[in-house]
Structure formats: structure tokens, C-alpha cells
Design an enzyme around this catalytic site. Sequence first.
Site, PDB file in Angstrom:
ATOM      1  N   LYS A 130       0.910  -1.134   0.073  1.00 10.00           N
ATOM      2  CA  LYS A 130       0.083   0.122  -0.192  1.00 10.00           C
ATOM      3  C   LYS A 130       0.850   1.326   0.167  1.00 10.00           C
ATOM      4  CE  LYS A 130      -2.250  -1.091   3.797  1.00 10.00           C
ATOM      5  NZ  LYS A 130      -1.601  -2.355   4.164  1.00 10.00           N
TER       6      LYS A 130
ATOM      7  N   ARG B 206      -9.551   1.529   8.923  1.00  9.48           N
ATOM      8  CA  ARG B 206      -9.396  -0.060   8.951  1.00  9.48           C
ATOM      9  C   ARG B 206     -10.206  -0.781   9.666  1.00  9.48           C
ATOM     10  NH1 ARG B 206      -3.210   0.634   9.594  1.00  9.48           N
ATOM     11  NH2 ARG B 206      -2.863  -1.469  10.107  1.00  9.48           N
TER      12      ARG B 206
ATOM     13  N   ARG C 144      11.621  -6.636   5.432  1.00 10.45           N
ATOM     14  CA  ARG C 144      11.557  -5.245   5.235  1.00 10.45           C
ATOM     15  C   ARG C 144      12.137  -4.411   6.393  1.00 10.45           C
ATOM     16  NH1 ARG C 144       5.771  -2.478   5.424  1.00 10.45           N
ATOM     17  NH2 ARG C 144       5.553  -2.958   7.415  1.00 10.45           N
TER      18      ARG C 144
ATOM     19  N   ARG D 205      -0.934  -8.679  13.369  1.00  7.17           N
ATOM     20  CA  ARG D 205      -1.221  -7.607  12.695  1.00  7.17           C
ATOM     21  C   ARG D 205      -2.216  -8.315  11.690  1.00  7.17           C
ATOM     22  NH1 ARG D 205       3.959  -5.568  10.910  1.00  7.17           N
ATOM     23  NH2 ARG D 205       3.109  -4.218   9.401  1.00  7.17           N
TER      24      ARG D 205
HETATM   25  P1  ADP Z   1       0.549  -1.889   8.712  1.00  8.65           P
HETATM   26  O1  ADP Z   1      -0.785  -1.637   7.988  1.00  8.65           O
HETATM   27  O2  ADP Z   1       1.681  -2.584   7.861  1.00  8.65           O
HETATM   28  O3  ADP Z   1       0.104  -2.604  10.208  1.00  8.65           O
HETATM   29  P2  ADP Z   1       0.618   0.906   9.061  1.00  8.65           P
HETATM   30  O4  ADP Z   1       1.871   1.449   9.113  1.00  8.65           O
HETATM   31  O5  ADP Z   1      -0.613   1.202   8.138  1.00  8.65           O
HETATM   32  O6  ADP Z   1       1.333  -0.620   9.059  1.00  8.65           O
HETATM   33  O7  ADP Z   1       0.163   0.918  10.662  1.00  8.65           O
HETATM   34  C1  ADP Z   1       1.059   0.704  11.814  1.00  8.65           C
HETATM   35  C2  ADP Z   1       0.274   0.720  13.061  1.00  8.65           C
HETATM   36  O8  ADP Z   1      -0.192   2.077  13.261  1.00  8.65           O
HETATM   37  C3  ADP Z   1      -1.095  -0.193  13.212  1.00  8.65           C
HETATM   38  O9  ADP Z   1      -0.640  -1.504  13.552  1.00  8.65           O
HETATM   39  C4  ADP Z   1      -1.660   0.605  14.290  1.00  8.65           C
HETATM   40  O10 ADP Z   1      -1.174   0.060  15.583  1.00  8.65           O
HETATM   41  C5  ADP Z   1      -1.664   2.027  14.073  1.00  8.65           C
HETATM   42  N1  ADP Z   1      -2.476   2.086  13.058  1.00  8.65           N
HETATM   43  C6  ADP Z   1      -2.460   3.016  11.900  1.00  8.65           C
HETATM   44  N2  ADP Z   1      -3.523   3.225  11.226  1.00  8.65           N
HETATM   45  C7  ADP Z   1      -4.388   2.923  12.408  1.00  8.65           C
HETATM   46  C8  ADP Z   1      -5.731   3.270  12.427  1.00  8.65           C
HETATM   47  N3  ADP Z   1      -6.649   3.458  11.249  1.00  8.65           N
HETATM   48  N4  ADP Z   1      -6.517   2.775  13.243  1.00  8.65           N
HETATM   49  C9  ADP Z   1      -5.944   2.439  14.581  1.00  8.65           C
HETATM   50  N5  ADP Z   1      -4.647   2.194  14.305  1.00  8.65           N
HETATM   51  C10 ADP Z   1      -3.859   2.469  13.408  1.00  8.65           C
END
Ligand code: ADP
Length: 219
Positions: free
Chosen positions: A17, A92, A129, A172
Site C-alpha cells: 500500500k 481500517r 522489510r 497484525r
Molecule cells: P500496517 O498496515 O502494515 O500494520 P501501518 O503503517 O498502516 O502498518 O500501521 C502501523 C500501526 O499504526 C498499526 O498496527 C496500528 O497500531 C496503528 N494504526 C495505523 N492506522 C491505524 C488506524 N486507522 N486505526 C488504528 N490504529 C492504526
Amino acid sequence: MSPRVIVVVLGKQGAGKGTQCKRLAQHLSIPHVSTGDILRAAVRDRTAIGLEVASTLDAGQLVSVDLVNRLVAARFAEDDAQRGALLDGFPRTEVQAGALDAILGDDGVKLCINLDVPNDLVAARLSSRRVCQECGAIYRDSDIEAISGTCSVCGGDVIQRADDLPDAILQRLEVYERDTAPLLAFYDQRGLLVRGDGDQDPQEVTADIRETLLERGIG
Ligand code: ADP
């Protein structure tokens, strides 16, 4: 002013993404808004929010919906986001998707792209990564930048994210299946969902998405 172009990019962790959003943001001249990047910057800069969320991020759990909604609403108030945004990592959950609609008002989501990649591939991508802490550039563990620990783009430190360690990866992916996968039906029911094959070279993924955007009159 022309309406905002809001494109939501969904997909499991490691689906690509971030990489695709960076490329498409340039192409569409709209910002790449990644809630993960915003939260990681807060942790790195030791802001009050960063101190509050650091352990949640490391464990691969979601931060509170109120907090993330506030961050996104503030980001949408900035000048560059008036044209639109590529949303990566938000919404999400279905609750966040509802909050996004409320934040956007009449300018709703225009398209949701689901980057589809099999589970075994994302797990392998995540564990190898490495990322630059400063600019977010992404490397593989075998790249010279990862081995030397120095980003060739900005000179920042290249590290392994704590949530790219095996236990957090599993956590995750579970959270994705439970909370985020239902969003596919949410956007499909609104006629907004398109599938992108994430199991190809990044350039090919971008080319496919650009074609889809054109078909939908975006970009
Ligand atoms: P990934 O999708 O690979 O886990 P992200 O960079 O999108 O990585 O997100 C990293 C972390 O940030 C998530 O595991 C969560 O803890 C937090 N996070 C990111 N976006 C959200 C969201 N929309 N709602 C809640 N927590 C979030």
C-alpha cells in the site's frame, strides 16, 4: 473548486500500500495520507500522542478510534488535502469508515482499491522489510542500505520496525482479518471496490491501478 478525490487503498500489511500510494500520489498530485506514518512520526518525535501510542504500535494492535479520527480530521484540514488524498491505513474498521464519511461530508470516497496478496507472501515481505526512520523509504534486509543502516535517499537510520518482528506480524494479520477485511464488503456494497493484483512487480501494480483510475474517470 473541483471535488476532492479520495481514494482508499486497502490490503493486508505488506501488500504494498505504502509503495503504491507514494507513486500514485505523485501521479494524481494529491497527498499520500498514511495513519501509520503519522503515528510513527509522533513516536519518533516523542510527542504526547507518540508516547501514548508507542507500545500499541509495537504490539501490532490498533490505536483508539477517537485518536485516529482526530489525526485524520486534522490532516484533511491542511491545504494540500483540499484536492484529495490517497488513504493508506485508514479506515481500517467499519467504525472508522463511518467516521471518514462523516469527516468528508458530501465529498465521499471515490474509489477503494484492494491490493490483493497471499498471506505467505506478505509474511515474507514484512519480515525482510527495513525502513528509513526519517523518510520512510523501504528496503529489503539484503539491500546495502539495510546492511549499512543508512538510507541512500536522505541519510536517515534504516531500521526494522518493531511490528515487523514475527509475533507482531501474526498479531497484525489477525487484526486485519477480524477488523479490516469486513471493509471490503462495506465498499463493495457501495459499488466502490476494485481489486488490484499486488503479487506482481511494483511497476506493474502501479500500471494496473492507473488503468483502473482512468476507467473510473480519476487521474
Ligand atoms: P500496517 O498496515 O502494515 O500494520 P501501518 O503503517 O498502516 O502498518 O500501521 C502501523 C500501526 O499504526 C498499526 O498496527 C496500528 O497500531 C496503528 N494504526 C495505523 N492506522 C491505524 C488506524 N486507522 N486505526 C488504528 N490504529 C492504526
